[in-house]
Design an enzyme around this catalytic site. Structure first.
Site, PDB file in Angstrom:
ATOM      1  N   ASP A 159       0.854  -1.183   0.000  1.00 37.77           N
ATOM      2  CA  ASP A 159       0.000   0.000   0.000  1.00 37.77           C
ATOM      3  C   ASP A 159       0.898   1.243   0.000  1.00 37.77           C
ATOM      4  OD1 ASP A 159       0.928   0.316   2.578  1.00 37.77           O
ATOM      5  OD2 ASP A 159      -0.924  -0.297   3.538  1.00 37.77           O
ATOM      6  N   SER A 160       0.297   2.412  -0.141  1.00 40.44           N
ATOM      7  CA  SER A 160       1.097   3.616  -0.366  1.00 40.44           C
ATOM      8  C   SER A 160       1.546   4.292   0.919  1.00 40.44           C
ATOM      9  CB  SER A 160       0.280   4.623  -1.171  1.00 40.44           C
ATOM     10  OG  SER A 160      -0.772   5.141  -0.371  1.00 40.44           O
ATOM     11  N   GLY A 203      -0.583   6.054   2.725  1.00 36.78           N
ATOM     12  CA  GLY A 203      -1.516   7.160   2.964  1.00 36.78           C
ATOM     13  C   GLY A 203      -2.491   6.910   4.097  1.00 36.78           C
ATOM     14  N   PHE A 204      -3.100   5.723   4.100  1.00 32.27           N
ATOM     15  CA  PHE A 204      -4.114   5.430   5.111  1.00 32.27           C
ATOM     16  C   PHE A 204      -3.506   5.426   6.515  1.00 32.27           C
ATOM     17  CE2 PHE A 204      -6.503   2.419   7.755  1.00 32.27           C
ATOM     18  CZ  PHE A 204      -7.747   3.024   7.738  1.00 32.27           C
ATOM     19  N   ASP A 235      -2.319   8.376  -1.844  1.00 33.48           N
ATOM     20  CA  ASP A 235      -3.597   9.079  -1.830  1.00 33.48           C
ATOM     21  C   ASP A 235      -3.919   9.549  -0.428  1.00 33.48           C
ATOM     22  OD1 ASP A 235      -4.047   6.539  -0.706  1.00 33.48           O
ATOM     23  OD2 ASP A 235      -6.126   6.488  -1.381  1.00 33.48           O
ATOM     24  N   GLN A 240     -11.342   7.533  -5.283  1.00 30.18           N
ATOM     25  CA  GLN A 240     -11.884   8.105  -4.049  1.00 30.18           C
ATOM     26  C   GLN A 240     -13.214   8.783  -4.376  1.00 30.18           C
ATOM     27  OE1 GLN A 240     -10.940   7.561  -1.055  1.00 30.18           O
ATOM     28  NE2 GLN A 240      -8.804   6.916  -1.162  1.00 30.18           N
ATOM     29  N   GLY A 278     -11.202   4.292   0.231  1.00 24.72           N
ATOM     30  CA  GLY A 278     -12.082   5.135   1.028  1.00 24.72           C
ATOM     31  C   GLY A 278     -13.351   4.468   1.505  1.00 24.72           C
ATOM     32  N   ASP A 291      -7.986  -7.150   0.810  1.00 32.59           N
ATOM     33  CA  ASP A 291      -7.041  -7.453   1.885  1.00 32.59           C
ATOM     34  C   ASP A 291      -7.694  -7.048   3.191  1.00 32.59           C
ATOM     35  OD1 ASP A 291      -5.588  -4.843   3.277  1.00 32.59           O
ATOM     36  OD2 ASP A 291      -6.489  -4.398   1.337  1.00 32.59           O
ATOM     37  N   CYS A 351     -12.734 -28.493   7.607  1.00 30.58           N
ATOM     38  CA  CYS A 351     -11.537 -27.678   7.350  1.00 30.58           C
ATOM     39  C   CYS A 351     -10.279 -28.544   7.386  1.00 30.58           C
ATOM     40  CB  CYS A 351     -11.443 -26.559   8.391  1.00 30.58           C
ATOM     41  SG  CYS A 351      -9.985 -25.513   8.187  1.00 30.58           S
ATOM     42  N   CYS A 408      -7.122 -27.296   7.811  1.00 30.32           N
ATOM     43  CA  CYS A 408      -5.988 -26.638   8.472  1.00 30.32           C
ATOM     44  C   CYS A 408      -5.498 -27.485   9.654  1.00 30.32           C
ATOM     45  CB  CYS A 408      -6.388 -25.240   8.937  1.00 30.32           C
ATOM     46  SG  CYS A 408      -7.250 -25.223  10.537  1.00 30.32           S
ATOM     47  N   CYS A 421      -7.748 -27.732  12.826  1.00 29.12           N
ATOM     48  CA  CYS A 421      -8.924 -28.605  12.734  1.00 29.12           C
ATOM     49  C   CYS A 421      -8.545 -30.073  12.560  1.00 29.12           C
ATOM     50  CB  CYS A 421      -9.808 -28.155  11.570  1.00 29.12           C
ATOM     51  SG  CYS A 421     -10.571 -26.541  11.855  1.00 29.12           S
ATOM     52  N   HIS A 472      -6.082 -21.236  10.938  1.00 34.43           N
ATOM     53  CA  HIS A 472      -7.451 -21.638  10.617  1.00 34.43           C
ATOM     54  C   HIS A 472      -8.209 -20.506   9.909  1.00 34.43           C
ATOM     55  CE1 HIS A 472     -11.527 -23.101  10.846  1.00 34.43           C
ATOM     56  NE2 HIS A 472     -11.839 -21.883  11.265  1.00 34.43           N
TER      57      HIS A 472
END
Length: 375
Positions: free
Chosen positions: A92-93, A95-96, A146, A189, A216, A266, A304, A306, A309, A335
């Site tokens: 990611d950039s 910004g957030f 951004d 945005q 956003g 994500d 499952c 994993c 489990c 899991h």
């Protein structure tokens, strides 16, 4: 080096499945990207993350620039070698995180100056610096720098922020340059305003990107408002490029987003929840802390595959969580990540088979059942 390309292989309604081809391997879409904030998916080995079916990880520019620094990662051979992950990485950039974590930040046309939440040291991120950091990290998919205002915000604030982000997108593209084997994604945005989203999409199309993110959202507006926005926002973006919904989300958020034309997502939720004892299953969410699991020899989810489990009981997982043993975070995170990747695989197969609506109905019905009856 070959360019990163996107091929859509099937569509059912608005839901799409396809492949993003990169020099480091294919990303099957819809794709869920586990978050490796500080060059690690917490409580997981990289090979364990790969074993769940993840094709791509997210790394965090803000955290990595502060510690250990992008320059150090570059000297040590790049982020893939540094964290022992050979598959694609999206960064990611920053910004957030600047907006949400940094202290005493100051926003100007040039960029953002801020004090580190770690040690109070002063830093600046501009579109040019964000591109440089992501180049030093060596990520495969780079995000534009951004600004992301928290919702709710008034329309004037959202419009001003969107227009600044579009000017920064242009500067990001110029600073990114021509980097075969690496992709740059623009970020739409505009809050919950359809016309501002349209204006943002048009500005991004004009600049031209390898993929497009819907930014956003998932910033406090609630699922209904987010879905209302996703009813039109992905359609405003190019059909022939991947569309990435940033920071989403809960399992039903993800399914709803794919139904509306999103290809990538994500979220820290599966890993963070694993560490706090919240477990996602086909039958909804359970809390391993609860006393009902204390004597239960059954697995979290009998379907499952994993390790949690396959090899451990609810009683054991309850015990190690209550005892604050590290294996608890490891097993529950594995899991949850497996469950998320199983959802993605299920959606890819359903879209390919033209039975996505039926799959969605089964998914929601299973979760509505709630957890299995206590013994």
């Amino acid at each position: 080096m070959a360019r990163i390309t996107f091929e859509k292989t099937a569509q059912d309604g608005k839901a799409r499945t396809g492949v993003i081809r990169t020099p480091r391997g294919d990303i099957r879409t819809p794709a869920f990207m586990p978050v490796g904030t500080a060059a690690t998916v917490k409580a997981m080995l990289p090979e364990s993350v790969a074993a769940t079916g993840a094709d791509v990880l997210l790394g965090n520019t803000y955290h990595l620039m502060l510690r250990p620094t992008a320059e150090r990662v570059d000297r040590l051979g790049g982020l893939h070698r540094f964290m022992n992950w050979e598959k694609p990485i999206l960064t990611d950039s920053g910004g957030f995180q600047v907006m949400s974590l940094a202290a005493l930040r100051k926003l100007t046309e040039r960029g953002v100056t801020f004090k580190s939440h770690i040690d109070g040291s002063k830093h600046e991120i501009t579109p040019e610096r964000s591109m440089e950091i992501q180049r030093l990290l060596g990520s495969d998919i780079v995000m534009c720098f951004d600004e992301c205002p928290a919702l709710p915000a008034d329309r004037d604030r959202i419009a001003e922020s969107m227009e600044l982000s579009m000017r920064w997108a242009k500067r990001s593209k110029e600073a990114f340059g021509d980097r075969p084997g690496h992709a740059l994604f623009g970020i739409q945005q505009g809050g919950l305003e359809e016309d501002l989203r349209q204006a943002s999409a048009e500005a991004l199309r004009e600049i031209g990107f390898d993929g497009y993110a819907v930014g956003g959202l998932a910033v406090g507006e609630g699922q209904e408002a987010m879905f209302d926005c996703l009813d039109y926002a992905p359609d405003q973006l190019p059909q022939d490029k991947p569309r990435y919904l940033m920071g989403v989300g809960k399992p039903d958020d993800i399914v709803g987003a794919v139904a509306r034309g999103i290809d990538m997502m994500d979220c820290v939720l599966p890993s963070r929840s694993g560490r706090t004892g919240q477990v996602f299953t086909r039958h909804g969410v359970l809390n391993i802390k609860n006393a009902r699991h204390m004597d239960d020899p059954r697995p979290l989810d009998e379907a499952c595959r994993c390790p949690a489990c396959r090899s451990y009981s609810r009683a054991y997982l309850h015990h190690v969580f209550r005892s604050q043993e590290i294996i608890s975070a490891m097993l529950l995170t594995w899991h949850n990540l497996q469950y998320y990747q199983d959802i993605m695989a299920g959606m890819r197969a359903a879209i390919t088979g033209g039975r996505f609506a039926a799959w969605q109905a089964e998914f929601h019905a299973g979760r509505a059942q709630g957890d299995i009856e206590p013994l």
